[in-house]
Design an enzyme around this catalytic site. Structure first.
Site, mmCIF file in Angstrom:
data_model
loop_
_atom_site.group_PDB
_atom_site.id
_atom_site.type_symbol
_atom_site.label_atom_id
_atom_site.label_comp_id
_atom_site.label_asym_id
_atom_site.label_seq_id
_atom_site.Cartn_x
_atom_site.Cartn_y
_atom_site.Cartn_z
ATOM 1 N N ALA B 13 -25.336 -5.177 -25.505
ATOM 2 C CA ALA B 13 -24.471 -4.662 -26.237
ATOM 3 C C ALA B 13 -23.333 -5.776 -26.472
ATOM 4 C CB ALA B 13 -23.800 -3.152 -26.237
ATOM 5 N N GLU B 37 -30.723 -13.645 -20.551
ATOM 6 C CA GLU B 37 -30.968 -12.269 -20.123
ATOM 7 C C GLU B 37 -31.999 -12.078 -19.118
ATOM 8 O OE1 GLU B 37 -29.846 -9.232 -20.607
ATOM 9 O OE2 GLU B 37 -31.692 -8.131 -19.803
ATOM 10 N N SER B 43 -30.008 -6.258 -27.142
ATOM 11 C CA SER B 43 -29.254 -5.378 -27.970
ATOM 12 C C SER B 43 -29.899 -4.000 -28.314
ATOM 13 C CB SER B 43 -29.180 -6.063 -29.435
ATOM 14 O OG SER B 43 -28.450 -7.283 -29.287
ATOM 15 N N CYS B 47 -28.028 4.307 -24.026
ATOM 16 C CA CYS B 47 -27.793 5.654 -24.224
ATOM 17 C C CYS B 47 -28.832 6.425 -24.599
ATOM 18 C CB CYS B 47 -26.624 5.925 -25.128
ATOM 19 S SG CYS B 47 -24.952 4.632 -24.784
ATOM 20 N N VAL B 84 -28.819 -15.328 -14.444
ATOM 21 C CA VAL B 84 -27.916 -16.585 -14.169
ATOM 22 C C VAL B 84 -27.683 -16.065 -12.569
ATOM 23 C CG1 VAL B 84 -25.368 -17.092 -14.330
ATOM 24 C CG2 VAL B 84 -26.942 -16.690 -16.123
ATOM 25 N N TYR B 433 -10.511 22.659 -42.979
ATOM 26 C CA TYR B 433 -10.764 24.196 -42.795
ATOM 27 C C TYR B 433 -11.633 24.527 -44.125
ATOM 28 C CZ TYR B 433 -10.886 28.973 -43.769
ATOM 29 O OH TYR B 433 -11.080 30.216 -44.093
ATOM 30 N N TRP B 441 -7.983 28.739 -38.095
ATOM 31 C CA TRP B 441 -7.442 27.973 -36.901
ATOM 32 C C TRP B 441 -8.455 27.221 -36.282
ATOM 33 C CZ3 TRP B 441 -2.258 27.146 -36.094
ATOM 34 C CH2 TRP B 441 -1.336 28.064 -36.375
#
Lengths: 460, 460
Positions: B13, B37, B43, B47, B84, B433, B441
């Site tokens: 990312a 990489e 990319s 998650c 690397v 609301y 509320w």
């Protein structure tokens, strides 16, 4: 200590929240509370009426948060079916009429709360008073509509107006099996959105089988021999058969009493208050809910925004003040959410028109993204439009139309507006991210990124 | 103009967002971009791995936003399976190794982006390196786990750790038909919440059939003759049979390279950067994503928060800077959302422990409300805990656990924290609301009201 008397006019959200909060802070020995309500019901959710009509909420009484009996049990002298017909400010008293017996009497007050609410706009047209033509504002209104629906065999409904109530009632009537036609004056439904965003609502309404007629000016309601509505006629000369007609033309503050008493009203005929919800210039008269104008923190003007959530907050603030505490209502940013079928609709802040009206120069950015990560099952589209001030990049408004999760995303913008954030600052807001809840860039942030570019491109 | 060379280390990312944004701003004639990489993929959404493992997301490649080929087509010299292995800061060059051929070479840079990510914490325990013991951080890690799951007939899984990854992987494995036991050190799962809120997660996990063992210290992984994990042993002497073991003990920044090169690291071993994401003290070295520490705007400290949404923002900021533009990343407030089965879990700002750690005195308020109007069909419970600073009433943190709509409600608090709002100001926030979306509320406002009372009651 002498007992003070609080008189509350209006027994729904603002009035009874105020009464309840005042009662919490002061017992009956300190404060007597008398509340007058014209209708049969107290403390109900008027916003819930469309869902009761549509059958999602099974019972009328599900909408009632607290009955008259419950209020009385908490030491509030609540008088339903009793209308306040005059207000004598110098004499510190109100005149009320028992709507069943017709008898009238004066009641003195030390503190007064005006929570008279609003009433549906009902243009003066031939036939508008016919049986079967319903405005929807109070629970009594809702009950009358339900009585009509149960009495009427026909299944054709005409809804006049395509704002929140019009759109929600259209969906509710579809839910009950009606063929629904919505007649509205604008270019697109939901004039609380810019027309480009309203167009998305238009398509969704059509997709669920609702016929919408834009630029339609209603001129007459035709009635049968028994005085029941049978069709609606427009200025274009078209006639729309109707077994029931629902007026969704908005509401106006119910402030005739206040006007007659010389209390200050704003441009929308709503009462004007200070930040503690006291009527301007009157230390012992308070007002809140659908009969007041509120300060729009983005435009700097007062506006009439009838909405249960504001009414409840007003009531809380008033009750605190009457009870000897301290609270304020700083104003609103104009947030509203709704849905029609699966489509969620939200707005906050200023539309293009609003910004122009108050002399703000702005740029807009509109993006389409998804509610969850694009690869997550059930991901649906969401369109976000953002207005930002030219030069400063200050957020001015957001409109969102889309699938599940679209509506409440507007809250992020509501808080950002309240804080006066720039769209540049918004880009790096730390919003919740996980694939079931958002793409890696939340749609609101994608819109903010595009708005940043638009601000830069516009220069000064 | 001479062509500059940008070298990017790490192709997920942060690294590839940076490369892409830099490429948008500068063409190949101005800027050569070389990206290294270690793995096969670029990319991708790490998650999203639990949802792929759990079968909700059908294909691994659904998680990939942009393949190596797509990056190359946009003028980025992307070298996958290339690690690397050394960084020569004075010489402005990196040494890379082709993981297939083993050959190594130096590549010079004018600008360097370190986006080396994080690696799963893997305690040094007997058997921890066995086949069938999986940390989950990269898509290659996910692929290895999937290979094990497909190869293994048994259906007993042990998850070690009960943070986000542990909880999400436990749910995923239940989704695949495994009997799942979660061993964790804490009093409650989800130590990113206070224990009282973690208790709600605990109950939900048990309700979906996940066995949770608290205060469990893993001491050994037992293996079979072929070196495959067969059980996990705890300090209490208990043995948990396992056909697969998933490590959910969190991740640590992958910064050995940066450390060896003398770059500044923070208390969590993450790289330290300035607001434009340049490594402190190094004008031409940038870093972002899971290998950096970010400024926590509430505590004032730097923290290691590996999260895709931050990595993407960092990449965008770095790419703008490298491309000659201007952008900053001001910091985070610690927002995180997750779910286990139907239960949504969210937090932002400080927990009680965090506030104590930085010397803040606070009050807490916890309320339970519903996601929609209580009468709306399908209304489910939501518990909101709020921390506010004593005396000032400034919001310090919010945790939410509940049904649908709970998680993203935390965004309101995230914006309020960013703006430094008090809980008193929050009470009158103009949040959306309508009955399908919120009680009159909003639960966040109910919590704010209670927090206001707590602040007042606490005095100074």
């Amino acid at each position: 200590m002498a007992t003070e008397r609080l008189v509350v006019v209006g027994g729904d959200a603002a009035g009874m929240s105020a009464a309840s909060q005042a009662r919490r802070l002061k017992g009956p020995a300190e404060l007597e509370i008398v509340a007058f309500e014209r209708g049969h019901f107290t403390s109900y959710s008027a916003c819930g009426i469309p869902y009761w009509v549509g059958g999602l909420v099974p019972e009328r009484d599900d909408l009632i948060a607290r009955t008259p009996e419950e209020h009385r049990a908490r030491g509030i002298d609540l008088r339903t079916r009793t209308e306040v017909v005059a207000l004598d400010v110098p004499g510190q008293r109100v005149r009320s009429r028992d709507l069943d017996s017709g008898s009238e009497s004066w009641t003195g007050y030390d503190q007064l709360v005006l929570a008279t609410g609003a009433r549906p706009v009902r243009p003066r047209l031939p036939g508008i008073g016919a049986h079967g033509v319903h405005g929807i504002q109070t629970l009594d209104d809702g009950q009358r509509l339900m009585d009509t629906l149960e009495r009427t065999a026909g299944r054709r409904a005409v809804v006049v107006g395509a704002g929140y109530i019009g759109v929600e009632m259209a969906e509710a009537l579809v839910g009950r099996g009606y063929e629904v036609t919505v007649l509205h004056r604008g270019e697109q439904p939901m004039a609380t959105l810019d027309p480009d965003m309203g167009g998305l609502v238009h398509r969704a309404m059509n997709a669920m089988g609702i016929v919408t007629v834009s630029r339609a000016e209603v001129t007459e309601v035709l009635t049968d021999e028994e005085g029941r509505a049978r069709a609606v006629v427009t200025a274009a000369g078209d006639t729309y058969p109707a077994d029931v007609v629902v007026l969704g033309l908005g509401v106006e503050p119910r402030t005739a009493l206040a006007r007659a008493a010389g209390l200050p009203l704003g441009p929308s005929d709503g009462l004007l208050t200070d930040l503690s919800m006291r009527v301007r210039g009157h230390a012992n008269i308070w007002s809140g809910g659908d009969c007041v104008e509120v300060l729009d923190l983005v435009s700097g003007r007062t506006r009439h925004i009838p909405l249960g959530t504001h009414a409840n907050k007003h009531g809380q603030v008033i009750g605190s003040g009457v009870g000897g505490g301290y609270a304020t209502f700083p104003g609103v940013v104009g947030t509203a959410v709704s849905k029609v079928c699966e489509l969620e609709i939200a707005r906050t802040g200023l539309r293009e028109k609003d910004a122009l009206d108050v002399g703000l120069r702005f740029v807009t950015a509109t993006i389409t993204s998804t509610n969850t990560a694009g690869y997550y099952p059930g991901a649906v589209e969401m369109t976000v439009k953002m207005l930002a001030e030219r030069r400063t990049g200050r957020l001015l408004g957001v409109q969102i139309v889309g699938g599940e999760g679209a509506a409440k995303r507007v809250d992020v913008a509501a808080v950002a507006l309240t804080a006066g954030m720039t769209v540049d600052r918004m880009v790096s807001l730390d919003l919740g991210y996980a694939p079931p809840f958002s793409p890696v860039w939340d749609p609101v942030l994608v819109a903010a990124r595009k708005a940043v570019s638009a601000v830069r491109a516009a220069g000064v």
